[in-house]
Design a protein around this motif. Sequence first.
Motif, mmCIF file in Angstrom:
data_model
loop_
_atom_site.group_PDB
_atom_site.id
_atom_site.type_symbol
_atom_site.label_atom_id
_atom_site.label_comp_id
_atom_site.label_asym_id
_atom_site.label_seq_id
_atom_site.Cartn_x
_atom_site.Cartn_y
_atom_site.Cartn_z
ATOM 1 N N GLU A 36 0.843 -1.196 0.000
ATOM 2 C CA GLU A 36 0.000 0.000 0.000
ATOM 3 C C GLU A 36 0.879 1.246 0.000
ATOM 4 O OE1 GLU A 36 -3.600 2.015 2.660
ATOM 5 O OE2 GLU A 36 -2.899 -0.020 3.090
ATOM 6 N N LYS A 37 1.972 1.224 0.780
ATOM 7 C CA LYS A 37 2.908 2.341 0.784
ATOM 8 C C LYS A 37 3.615 2.476 -0.567
ATOM 9 C CE LYS A 37 4.347 3.360 5.509
ATOM 10 N NZ LYS A 37 5.529 3.537 6.384
ATOM 11 N N LEU A 38 4.044 1.361 -1.113
ATOM 12 C CA LEU A 38 4.739 1.385 -2.401
ATOM 13 C C LEU A 38 3.828 1.908 -3.504
ATOM 14 C CD1 LEU A 38 6.625 -2.042 -2.224
ATOM 15 C CD2 LEU A 38 7.638 0.233 -2.035
ATOM 16 N N SER A 39 2.570 1.496 -3.454
ATOM 17 C CA SER A 39 1.615 1.958 -4.463
ATOM 18 C C SER A 39 1.414 3.467 -4.372
ATOM 19 C CB SER A 39 0.284 1.223 -4.289
ATOM 20 O OG SER A 39 -0.676 1.695 -5.196
ATOM 21 N N ALA A 40 1.425 4.005 -3.159
ATOM 22 C CA ALA A 40 1.208 5.443 -2.967
ATOM 23 C C ALA A 40 2.322 6.274 -3.590
ATOM 24 C CB ALA A 40 1.085 5.753 -1.479
ATOM 25 N N VAL A 41 3.548 5.726 -3.628
ATOM 26 C CA VAL A 41 4.671 6.470 -4.212
ATOM 27 C C VAL A 41 4.999 5.992 -5.625
ATOM 28 C CG1 VAL A 41 5.657 6.976 -1.960
ATOM 29 C CG2 VAL A 41 6.374 4.903 -3.160
ATOM 30 N N GLY A 42 4.212 5.040 -6.145
ATOM 31 C CA GLY A 42 4.419 4.559 -7.505
ATOM 32 C C GLY A 42 5.713 3.812 -7.715
ATOM 33 N N GLN A 43 6.092 2.954 -6.747
ATOM 34 C CA GLN A 43 7.348 2.213 -6.829
ATOM 35 C C GLN A 43 7.106 0.735 -6.565
ATOM 36 O OE1 GLN A 43 10.578 3.407 -7.502
ATOM 37 N NE2 GLN A 43 9.579 5.334 -8.056
ATOM 38 N N ASN A 44 8.042 -0.077 -7.041
ATOM 39 C CA ASN A 44 8.058 -1.506 -6.743
ATOM 40 C C ASN A 44 9.307 -1.824 -5.939
ATOM 41 O OD1 ASN A 44 5.683 -2.207 -8.076
ATOM 42 N ND2 ASN A 44 6.718 -2.439 -10.035
ATOM 43 N N CYS A 45 9.248 -2.895 -5.161
ATOM 44 C CA CYS A 45 10.392 -3.328 -4.371
ATOM 45 C C CYS A 45 11.054 -4.517 -5.069
ATOM 46 C CB CYS A 45 9.956 -3.732 -2.962
ATOM 47 S SG CYS A 45 11.283 -4.360 -1.924
ATOM 48 N N VAL A 46 12.388 -4.435 -5.231
ATOM 49 C CA VAL A 46 13.118 -5.550 -5.827
ATOM 50 C C VAL A 46 14.114 -6.170 -4.843
ATOM 51 C CG1 VAL A 46 12.871 -4.731 -8.194
ATOM 52 C CG2 VAL A 46 14.811 -3.959 -6.834
ATOM 53 N N ARG A 47 14.334 -5.505 -3.701
ATOM 54 C CA ARG A 47 15.217 -6.066 -2.675
ATOM 55 C C ARG A 47 14.640 -5.715 -1.317
ATOM 56 N NH1 ARG A 47 20.361 -4.714 -0.519
ATOM 57 N NH2 ARG A 47 20.311 -2.776 -1.675
ATOM 58 N N LEU A 48 14.401 -6.738 -0.506
ATOM 59 C CA LEU A 48 13.656 -6.581 0.744
ATOM 60 C C LEU A 48 14.456 -7.157 1.902
ATOM 61 C CD1 LEU A 48 10.856 -5.936 2.136
ATOM 62 C CD2 LEU A 48 10.292 -8.334 1.710
ATOM 63 N N LYS A 49 14.505 -6.375 2.986
ATOM 64 C CA LYS A 49 15.140 -6.865 4.215
ATOM 65 C C LYS A 49 14.052 -7.203 5.229
ATOM 66 C CE LYS A 49 18.846 -4.933 6.039
ATOM 67 N NZ LYS A 49 19.725 -3.972 6.783
ATOM 68 N N ILE A 50 14.120 -8.408 5.766
ATOM 69 C CA ILE A 50 13.182 -8.864 6.793
ATOM 70 C C ILE A 50 13.937 -8.865 8.120
ATOM 71 C CG2 ILE A 50 11.637 -10.724 7.523
ATOM 72 C CD1 ILE A 50 11.721 -11.698 4.574
ATOM 73 N N ILE A 51 13.429 -8.101 9.075
ATOM 74 C CA ILE A 51 14.090 -7.942 10.372
ATOM 75 C C ILE A 51 13.143 -8.424 11.462
ATOM 76 C CG2 ILE A 51 15.239 -6.333 11.943
ATOM 77 C CD1 ILE A 51 15.512 -4.413 9.540
ATOM 78 N N ALA A 52 13.636 -9.279 12.328
ATOM 79 C CA ALA A 52 12.836 -9.776 13.460
ATOM 80 C C ALA A 52 13.590 -9.514 14.756
ATOM 81 C CB ALA A 52 12.550 -11.265 13.300
ATOM 82 N N GLU A 53 12.889 -8.943 15.724
ATOM 83 C CA GLU A 53 13.436 -8.774 17.062
ATOM 84 C C GLU A 53 12.870 -9.871 17.951
ATOM 85 O OE1 GLU A 53 12.691 -4.854 18.449
ATOM 86 O OE2 GLU A 53 13.890 -3.881 16.861
ATOM 87 N N LEU A 54 13.748 -10.604 18.605
ATOM 88 C CA LEU A 54 13.353 -11.765 19.392
ATOM 89 C C LEU A 54 13.092 -11.368 20.845
ATOM 90 C CD1 LEU A 54 15.975 -14.284 17.958
ATOM 91 C CD2 LEU A 54 13.717 -13.673 17.045
ATOM 92 N N THR A 55 12.399 -12.242 21.529
ATOM 93 C CA THR A 55 12.038 -11.961 22.923
ATOM 94 C C THR A 55 13.260 -11.917 23.834
ATOM 95 O OG1 THR A 55 11.593 -14.330 23.159
ATOM 96 C CG2 THR A 55 9.708 -12.895 22.745
ATOM 97 N N ASP A 56 14.371 -12.519 23.414
ATOM 98 C CA ASP A 56 15.571 -12.484 24.257
ATOM 99 C C ASP A 56 16.453 -11.278 23.962
ATOM 100 O OD1 ASP A 56 16.638 -13.096 21.814
ATOM 101 O OD2 ASP A 56 17.430 -15.063 22.380
#
Length: 513
Positions: free
Chosen positions: A266-286
Motif C-alpha cells: 500500500e505504501k509502495l503503491s502510494a509512491v508509484g514504486q516496486n520493491c526488488v530487494r527486501l530486508k526482513i528484520i525480526a526482534e526476538l524476545t531475548d
Amino acid sequence: MRVAALWFPDWPIQAARLSAEDALAEPLAIGEQHRITVCSSVARAQGVRRGMKVRAAQAVCPSLTVLDSDVDRDGRMFSSLAASFDDVASSVEVIRPGLVVVDLAAVAKFHGGEAIAVEMLLDAAARKGIDALAGAADEIATAIIASRAGQIVPAGESAGFLAQQPVSVLVAETALGVDPELVRALSQLGVRTLGDLAALPSTAVSTRFGVGGITCHKIARAAPDRRVAPELPVADLAVGLTPEDPIERVDAAAFAARGLAAALHEKLSAVGQNCVRLKIIAELTDGRQVERVWRTKEALTEAATADRVRWQLDGWLTSGGAGAIASLILEPLELAAPEPVGELWRDGTTTDAARRVVERVQSTLGLDAVVQPVLVGGRGVLERIELVPFGEQAPEPVEGEWPGAIPAPLPARLGGGPTHPVARVVLIDAEAKRVGVTAEAVLSSRPYALGWGKNHYLVTAWAGPWPVDGGWWEAHPRKVARLQIVGKREGEAQQAWLLLWVQGGWRIEAMYG
C-alpha cells in the motif's frame, strides 16, 4: 567487485530430503499438475526428464517416488539453511530458494583468499543429502552461470568465460529473468554462444528484441553489475508489527506475513514504486535481532512478498534457536519504477510475460483485483466455476458424478442469473398458454414459441427438463429445473439457451454459441 554464488541443484528435491530427515529413497521427483517439474540426478540417469507426464516417468522408472510440489517447504527449509552463511559472510542475498549470492571481496579479505572463502561457504551449507556448487566472478549474473559449472572465474576474465557458454544457459536459471522464447529465437538466428551474442551491436539487439534482448546482451558482455547487499538511499517505507503476544507458531507467522505485505505494498503503491530487494528484520524476545535480505529479478508482488516473509519466519521459528518473535519489520532496500504493461494478448506473448503483467496489476490494485476461473464441479453452469485470485491455490474439484448435471455440450456464455430481470423469458405452447414444469417434473405442454423482451422465437427443438433439489437439508430448499431449448427468428440463424425454471418462471441461465 567479486561475487560468489552458491547453487543447490534440484533444490525442491533437497528440501524434501531435509524435511523428511533424509528418509526418502531414490529415485525422486517432484510432480505438479500431473507433470514432472524437478527430478534428482538418480532419476535423470534412469531416463526421467522435466516436463514428462508423471505416468510416463513412472513407466520409464517404475521405482520412482513422486512427491507433491510444496513451495512453502522449499522456502522454509532454505531460509533455515541460509542462516548458516551468516557465520562466514555478512553480505548475503537470497535470490530464490536454492540460490544465494555473497560479497566475495569482503569474505576473501577476512578469511585470507577467495578459494578459502568459497570452501568455507560450502562447508557452512554442508548437510546430509545436500549438494551445493559454488562459482565466483566479477558480476552477479556471471557468478550465477559459473556456479552451475562450479568454477571460479579470475578477476577480469568474465567475458572470456561467458564467450564459451551456450546461449541456453540464459534460461537454465530463472533468476536471470530471461524469456525462453527470446533465447529460442536467438538460436534460430544462428546465435549459439554468449560470445556470438556479445559480438552483435547493442542497437541491433535492442531493435530486434527490445528490453529483453538488451538484458541478454548485458549478461553476455559481462556488463558491470550492482554490488551485493549495498546500502542504497531509499525513502522510509518500512512497515512494522509488534503483536500483543510474541509469535511462536507458524500459522501466526503466516497471518503476520500477509498483513505486513499488504501494508508495505500500500505504501509502495502510494509512491508509484516496486520493491526488488527486501530486508526482513525480526526482534526476538531475548533481545537479539535477526535479519535476511531477499532479492528478485522481477518486482516483488504482494503475494511474493508475503511468501518470502512467511518462509523466513517459518525458518526462524522451526530452527529451534531463534525463540519467539517480539516484533517484525519489512524494509525495502531497493526500489524500481513499474515497467509499462504493454499489450497482454499480442502475438508472441509468453505465459511468463502474461504472468508478470498480472502480478504487476496485483501489486498495484491488490491480490483480489485479478481472478481466474477454475473448474470445481457442480450441476449447473455457474456452479462448476469458481473465481479465485490469480496465483492462489485452486480448490480441488469434487470427484464423482453429479445427478441432474447439464449434459454436453455446455453453454459458451452465462446469462444474467435467476434474479436478473433481463434474464426473464416466456415459453408458450401452440394455444398461447404458458409452459411450465409440473409437480411430476415434466413440461405442462409442448413448447411452441419463446419470448425474450421484444424478441420472439419459434421453438425448433428442446431437451429436458432436468429437476434438481438443491440444499434440501436447509430451511428453504432450492428446487429448480433446467431445459435446453433452440429457437429461430425469420431470416436469422438458430439460437440456443439453457433455461432455468425457478419460482414459477423461466430464466436464461446461459446461452450456447
